[in-house]
Each structure stands twice: as C-alpha cells, then as structure tokens.
Design an enzyme around this catalytic site. Structure first.
Site, PDB file in Angstrom:
ATOM      1  CG  ASP A 152     -10.995  -1.822   1.368  1.00  0.00           C
ATOM      2  OD1 ASP A 152     -10.722  -1.275   2.446  1.00  0.00           O
ATOM      3  OD2 ASP A 152     -10.350  -1.625   0.319  1.00  0.00           O
ATOM      4  N   GLY A 177     -10.765 -13.099 -14.055  1.00  0.00           N
ATOM      5  CA  GLY A 177      -9.711 -12.124 -13.848  1.00  0.00           C
ATOM      6  C   GLY A 177      -9.223 -11.530 -15.154  1.00  0.00           C
ATOM      7  CG  HIS A 178      -8.176  -8.098 -17.713  1.00  0.00           C
ATOM      8  ND1 HIS A 178      -8.942  -8.412 -18.807  1.00  0.00           N
ATOM      9  CD2 HIS A 178      -7.291  -7.168 -18.115  1.00  0.00           C
ATOM     10  CE1 HIS A 178      -8.538  -7.681 -19.838  1.00  0.00           C
ATOM     11  NE2 HIS A 178      -7.544  -6.922 -19.446  1.00  0.00           N
ATOM     12  CB  THR A 179      -3.103 -11.165 -17.020  1.00  0.00           C
ATOM     13  OG1 THR A 179      -3.605 -12.086 -16.060  1.00  0.00           O
ATOM     14  CG2 THR A 179      -1.621 -10.959 -16.771  1.00  0.00           C
ATOM     15  CG  HIS A 237     -12.676  10.203   0.825  1.00  0.00           C
ATOM     16  ND1 HIS A 237     -11.468  10.443   0.228  1.00  0.00           N
ATOM     17  CD2 HIS A 237     -13.507  11.185   0.403  1.00  0.00           C
ATOM     18  CE1 HIS A 237     -11.548  11.527  -0.525  1.00  0.00           C
ATOM     19  NE2 HIS A 237     -12.772  11.993  -0.436  1.00  0.00           N
ATOM     20  CB  CYS A 297      -0.955  -0.007   1.183  1.00  0.00           C
ATOM     21  SG  CYS A 297      -2.260  -1.232   1.002  1.00  0.00           S
TER      22      CYS A 297
HETATM   23 CO    CO Z   1      -9.818   0.295   3.266  1.00  0.00          CO
HETATM   24 CO    CO Z   2      -9.021  -0.213  -0.428  1.00  0.00          CO
HETATM   25 CO    CO Z   3     -11.111  -8.959 -20.357  1.00  0.00          CO
END
Ligand code: CO
Ligand code: CO
Ligand code: CO
Length: 339
Positions: A80, A128-130, A38, A7
């Site tokens: 999250d 997913g995606h790469t 936020h 992060c």
């Molecule tokens: Co968070």
């Molecule tokens: Co986050």
């Molecule tokens: Co795609």
C-alpha cells in the site's frame, strides 16, 4: 488450519462501506489523503518536502510454511505504501498467535520472514504487538515517506490513459484449489512467488515516469479495486479480460468450478456499477472478482508512455506486466468488463 487465508479473509466491501459511514472525517489541510477516497493508505503532510504514508494490513496464513507466510504478509502490507508512490521506512509487527496450539518456532519463523522482506524493501521493523488468538494472523503497520507533490492516488486516473497490471491474477483461485487438493505444485509455487514479490519495482517505474494514478490489487479483486479507482478519479474504466495475465491453470480451475466465496462477495459489491459485455466469458468474469493476496499494481499511465513503461517493468522482473484496458470520460457505469 484456516477457513480463508490472506486477503480473502477481509470483511466484505459492502459491509465496510456501511460501517465507515458512522466515522467522522477530519478536516485538516495536512491530511492529504483520507478514507474518503478509499485509497490504499492515509497520507499526512509533515512539511512542504515530506509527507507520511501510513497503512496497515494483516491476515490469516495463506500457506503452511510460517517463514513464507511472514514474507507474503509483509510484502502485502508494504504494497500500500508503494501504491501511493511512497518509500517504506519503518514498520511494526501485528501478530495474533495461538501459543498453546503452535510451537514457538513457528512464531519466530513468521517474524523472520516478515523482517527479511521488510529489509529487502529498505524498511526496518522497530516494534510490534502480539495477542494470543486462533487462528494466527500477521501483518505490518508501515510508515513510508513521499514528497507531498509526488503522491500517487487512486484519484489520479485521467481519460485517455492506459491501464497497466504488473502481476498476473489467480492467487485466490489457486489458494482455494490448494485446499481442495486440485492445484498443481507448479501453480502453488508460482502463486507464492508472485505474492512474495514486492511492488517496489513497479513503484520505482511509476516514480520515474511521473505517474499520478495507481492502486494495488488485493482483497476486492481486480474489478473491485478498479471500480474504487474509477470512482475516486471520476472516470470510466474499460478492461479487456482476455488481456489480463493469469497464473498457470487459473482459467481451467475456474472453468472446473473452483470459484472462492470471496469472488461472489466481491461481485455482489461491484455489480451495480459494472457493465458486463453480453459475450463476456463467465470464467473471466469471475476471475475479475478473485480476491488477490499481495497482488500487483494497477497503473493508469498516459498512452504515449505505456510501451516504455511495460518494457521497463518486464526487464525488471515483472514479465507479466500488460496493458489490460483504457480510461475513458465518465460513462453510464464506472467499470466495463469486456472479453
Ligand atoms: Co491496497
Ligand atoms: Co491495504
Ligand atoms: Co503494546
């Protein structure tokens, strides 16, 4: 192979605020939580019994072992959903991988680590995606379920509440120390253990005690996330930095000058809304701004419940859980950092 991992690689919160100004805010009664406060994730009501918690996080590696990197990135992405009181259900992999620079086994191991951690959380990765890119980055987009009446937000802290932190601080300092070769193996292992730890237990305890206010501590540091929570809740937070649990030698490393650049970026963002006690220890001050990767939950709990909540957290694998401060009626500053 990375400059800043985890992060710490986030864009500065100041810059982010500048950018978000230009984006439209939708008014839709089913959007229960949007970017306005936020918060950790967006929340969308499907019907009166079900809302979706939707979030994504991804970042460059925090360690050399690809499997462990996958575990940490997934735990961080799922966090999250937990911070909003949700239950993760499905997820997608988001991957940037330098296929010409790294063996394909590393790619597989990152995904394995992610999928094992998602499985542990009861979530299933269904796609997913790469993109071919250097340095590698990995994370998840996660959908969780929450009852529309039981959403936990960063706007739910109330004057009189106590602030509980469920994981020790110091991952940013220790990861920086690791790169400089000054972090001990014990500290590095403890940091990795904490980063892999799901915020699942914390979320379960919050649900049991009907908690309304929480957030998770990640890239903006304890102070940055506390500030966002105090602002969204229209209250003032008072945090005692000496009560904040720390990983291993975090304090002495900061004393010795190991302060990652992300800490100064976070300080720069939070400074104007923060009151620093005149006797506040400088190292503790900088630890308040240390960017955490996959950090713990900051829970705002009615003071009468804190003893029960703390012992329940500690009995369920979160031994470092502690009361670190109090929520007050709004004062001059949003955040007060004391010794
Ligand atoms: Co968070
Ligand atoms: Co986050
Ligand atoms: Co795609």
């Amino acid at each position: 192979m990375v400059e800043t991992g985890g992060c710490s690689a986030k864009i500065s919160p100041k810059q982010l605020d500048e950018i978000l100004k230009y984006l439209p805010l939708y008014t839709d009664p089913d959007i229960l939580v949007n970017i306005n406060t936020h918060d950790d994730a967006g929340v969308y009501r499907v019907n009166n019994d079900l809302a979706l918690v939707f979030t994504t996080d991804f970042f460059p590696p925090v360690c050399s072992d690809p499997y462990e990197f996958g575990q940490i990135a997934a735990a961080n992405s799922l966090s999250d959903v937990y911070a909003m009181g949700g239950t993760p259900v499905i997820a997608l992999n988001i991957m940037m991988f330098p296929s010409a620079k790294l063996p394909v086994e590393a790619y597989v191991d990152i995904l394995k680590g992610g999928s094992d951690t998602a499985f542990q959380a009861g979530a299933r990765i269904i796609g997913g995606h790469t993109i071919d890119d250097f340095p590698p980055k990995y994370g998840l987009a996660v959908v969780g379920y929450v009852h529309p009446d039981n959403i936990i937000t960063n706007a739910g802290a109330r004057p009189g509440d106590s602030l509980i932190l469920t994981k020790p601080l110091g991952t940013g300092v220790i990861l920086a120390g690791q790169k400089l070769g000054i972090a001990s193996d014990d500290d590095i292992n403890e940091a990795k253990t904490q980063m892999k730890l799901l915020n699942l237990t914390g979320a379960e305890v919050m649900k049991k005690y009907n908690i309304r206010g929480a957030t998770d501590i990640t890239g903006f540091g304890l102070a940055g996330h506390a500030l966002k929570m105090a602002r969204a809740s229209n209250v003032t937070f008072k945090i005692n930095m000496k009560s904040v649990p720390l990983i291993g030698n975090t304090y002495s490393m900061v004393e010795g000058g190991c302060i990652p650049s992300a800490s100064f970026r976070n300080l720069d963002y939070s400074e104007k809304d923060t009151f620093f006690a005149s006797d506040l220890d400088y190292s503790l001050k900088m630890i308040a701004f240390d960017a955490q990767t996959s950090g713990g939950l900051l829970i705002s709990a009615p003071s009468g419940l804190t003893d029960m909540i703390i012992s329940e957290l500690q009995d369920n694998g979160l031994q470092n859980s502690k009361v670190i401060g109090r929520v007050k009626e709004p004062e001059k500053k949003l955040l007060y950092l004391n010794n």
